[in-house]
Write a protein that holds these residues in place. Sequence first.
Motif, mmCIF file in Angstrom:
data_model
loop_
_atom_site.group_PDB
_atom_site.id
_atom_site.type_symbol
_atom_site.label_atom_id
_atom_site.label_comp_id
_atom_site.label_asym_id
_atom_site.label_seq_id
_atom_site.Cartn_x
_atom_site.Cartn_y
_atom_site.Cartn_z
ATOM 1 N N LYS A 175 -10.613 -4.404 -15.215
ATOM 2 C CA LYS A 175 -10.147 -3.460 -15.424
ATOM 3 C C LYS A 175 -11.149 -3.119 -14.093
ATOM 4 O O LYS A 175 -12.100 -3.230 -13.440
ATOM 5 C CB LYS A 175 -10.267 -2.280 -16.526
ATOM 6 N N PHE A 176 -9.905 -2.258 -13.221
ATOM 7 C CA PHE A 176 -10.113 -1.684 -11.844
ATOM 8 C C PHE A 176 -9.311 -0.691 -11.610
ATOM 9 O O PHE A 176 -8.724 -0.021 -11.967
ATOM 10 C CB PHE A 176 -9.541 -2.620 -10.713
ATOM 11 N N VAL A 177 -10.491 0.031 -10.464
ATOM 12 C CA VAL A 177 -9.642 1.515 -10.421
ATOM 13 C C VAL A 177 -9.307 1.180 -8.726
ATOM 14 O O VAL A 177 -10.213 0.783 -8.206
ATOM 15 C CB VAL A 177 -10.435 2.864 -10.563
ATOM 16 N N ILE A 178 -8.647 1.577 -8.109
ATOM 17 C CA ILE A 178 -7.921 1.365 -6.620
ATOM 18 C C ILE A 178 -8.282 2.654 -5.823
ATOM 19 O O ILE A 178 -7.681 3.779 -6.687
ATOM 20 C CB ILE A 178 -6.795 0.870 -6.681
ATOM 21 N N ILE A 179 -8.960 2.939 -4.846
ATOM 22 C CA ILE A 179 -9.250 4.567 -4.466
ATOM 23 C C ILE A 179 -8.462 4.350 -2.678
ATOM 24 O O ILE A 179 -8.084 2.916 -2.537
ATOM 25 C CB ILE A 179 -10.478 4.250 -3.872
ATOM 26 N N LEU A 180 -7.618 4.407 -2.637
ATOM 27 C CA LEU A 180 -5.758 5.503 -2.235
ATOM 28 C C LEU A 180 -6.763 6.194 -0.973
ATOM 29 O O LEU A 180 -7.133 7.484 -1.127
ATOM 30 C CB LEU A 180 -4.168 5.890 -2.088
ATOM 31 N N LEU A 181 -6.754 5.567 0.407
ATOM 32 C CA LEU A 181 -7.017 6.597 1.399
ATOM 33 C C LEU A 181 -6.124 6.193 2.660
ATOM 34 O O LEU A 181 -5.730 5.523 3.095
ATOM 35 C CB LEU A 181 -8.670 6.167 2.036
ATOM 36 N N LEU A 182 -5.957 8.267 3.111
ATOM 37 C CA LEU A 182 -5.390 7.997 4.739
ATOM 38 C C LEU A 182 -6.135 7.609 5.408
ATOM 39 O O LEU A 182 -6.703 9.218 5.849
ATOM 40 C CB LEU A 182 -3.832 8.947 4.121
ATOM 41 N N THR A 183 -6.000 6.800 6.340
ATOM 42 C CA THR A 183 -6.766 6.542 7.550
ATOM 43 C C THR A 183 -5.298 6.656 8.649
ATOM 44 O O THR A 183 -5.194 6.259 8.966
ATOM 45 C CB THR A 183 -7.217 5.457 7.493
ATOM 46 N N THR A 184 -6.454 6.331 9.918
ATOM 47 C CA THR A 184 -5.540 6.404 11.206
ATOM 48 C C THR A 184 -4.896 5.241 11.202
ATOM 49 O O THR A 184 -3.048 5.133 11.581
ATOM 50 C CB THR A 184 -6.447 6.471 12.566
ATOM 51 N N GLY A 185 -5.046 3.905 10.073
ATOM 52 C CA GLY A 185 -4.335 2.929 10.458
ATOM 53 C C GLY A 185 -3.341 2.537 9.054
ATOM 54 O O GLY A 185 -2.740 1.649 9.099
ATOM 55 N N GLY A 186 -3.749 3.791 8.408
ATOM 56 C CA GLY A 186 -2.694 3.954 7.492
ATOM 57 C C GLY A 186 -3.104 3.907 6.097
ATOM 58 O O GLY A 186 -4.377 4.448 5.778
ATOM 59 N N LEU A 187 -2.456 3.390 5.068
ATOM 60 C CA LEU A 187 -3.104 3.778 3.688
ATOM 61 C C LEU A 187 -3.798 2.716 3.318
ATOM 62 O O LEU A 187 -3.717 1.445 3.991
ATOM 63 C CB LEU A 187 -1.633 3.608 2.611
ATOM 64 N N GLU A 188 -5.167 2.796 3.114
ATOM 65 C CA GLU A 188 -5.673 2.178 2.875
ATOM 66 C C GLU A 188 -6.291 2.111 1.047
ATOM 67 O O GLU A 188 -6.308 3.096 0.851
ATOM 68 C CB GLU A 188 -7.183 2.493 2.942
ATOM 69 N N GLN A 189 -6.543 0.424 1.059
ATOM 70 C CA GLN A 189 -6.842 0.412 -0.478
ATOM 71 C C GLN A 189 -8.429 -0.234 -1.249
ATOM 72 O O GLN A 189 -8.178 -0.818 -0.315
ATOM 73 C CB GLN A 189 -5.968 -0.442 -1.683
ATOM 74 N N ILE A 190 -8.578 0.054 -1.980
ATOM 75 C CA ILE A 190 -10.527 -0.757 -2.162
ATOM 76 C C ILE A 190 -9.883 -0.738 -3.402
ATOM 77 O O ILE A 190 -10.491 0.807 -4.299
ATOM 78 C CB ILE A 190 -11.771 1.031 -1.669
ATOM 79 N N LYS A 191 -10.537 -1.406 -3.716
ATOM 80 C CA LYS A 191 -10.699 -1.855 -5.720
ATOM 81 C C LYS A 191 -11.848 -2.245 -5.916
ATOM 82 O O LYS A 191 -12.447 -2.827 -5.153
ATOM 83 C CB LYS A 191 -9.452 -3.181 -5.718
ATOM 84 N N TYR A 192 -12.191 -1.519 -7.528
ATOM 85 C CA TYR A 192 -13.526 -1.154 -7.377
ATOM 86 C C TYR A 192 -13.378 -1.982 -8.971
ATOM 87 O O TYR A 192 -12.754 -1.386 -9.721
ATOM 88 C CB TYR A 192 -14.233 -0.104 -7.684
#
Length: 71
Positions: free
Chosen positions: A4-21
């Motif tokens: 199972k994973f949690v995907i962190i959603l960040l709004l960056t200057t480049g757009g939406l970033e997803q980090i999967k842990y």
Amino acid sequence: VCMKFVIILLLTTGGLEQIKYPIEKGLTCEDQASKWRDANVTYYDTRNTDQRPQGWYTKEGDLWIGHICEK
């Protein structure tokens, strides 16, 4: 065993970033997201003197907008 994973959603200057842990054993997705938030972002209120809009920000200035749980 299904990872199972949690995907962190960040709004960056480049757009939406997803980090999967991967979710640590014994934690729920919500617990893992809260643990990440506590370690990585700071809350800013519109009433303070900081010029940022209200929200949770990383040290780099990216806006944490939430998380998604994935099996």
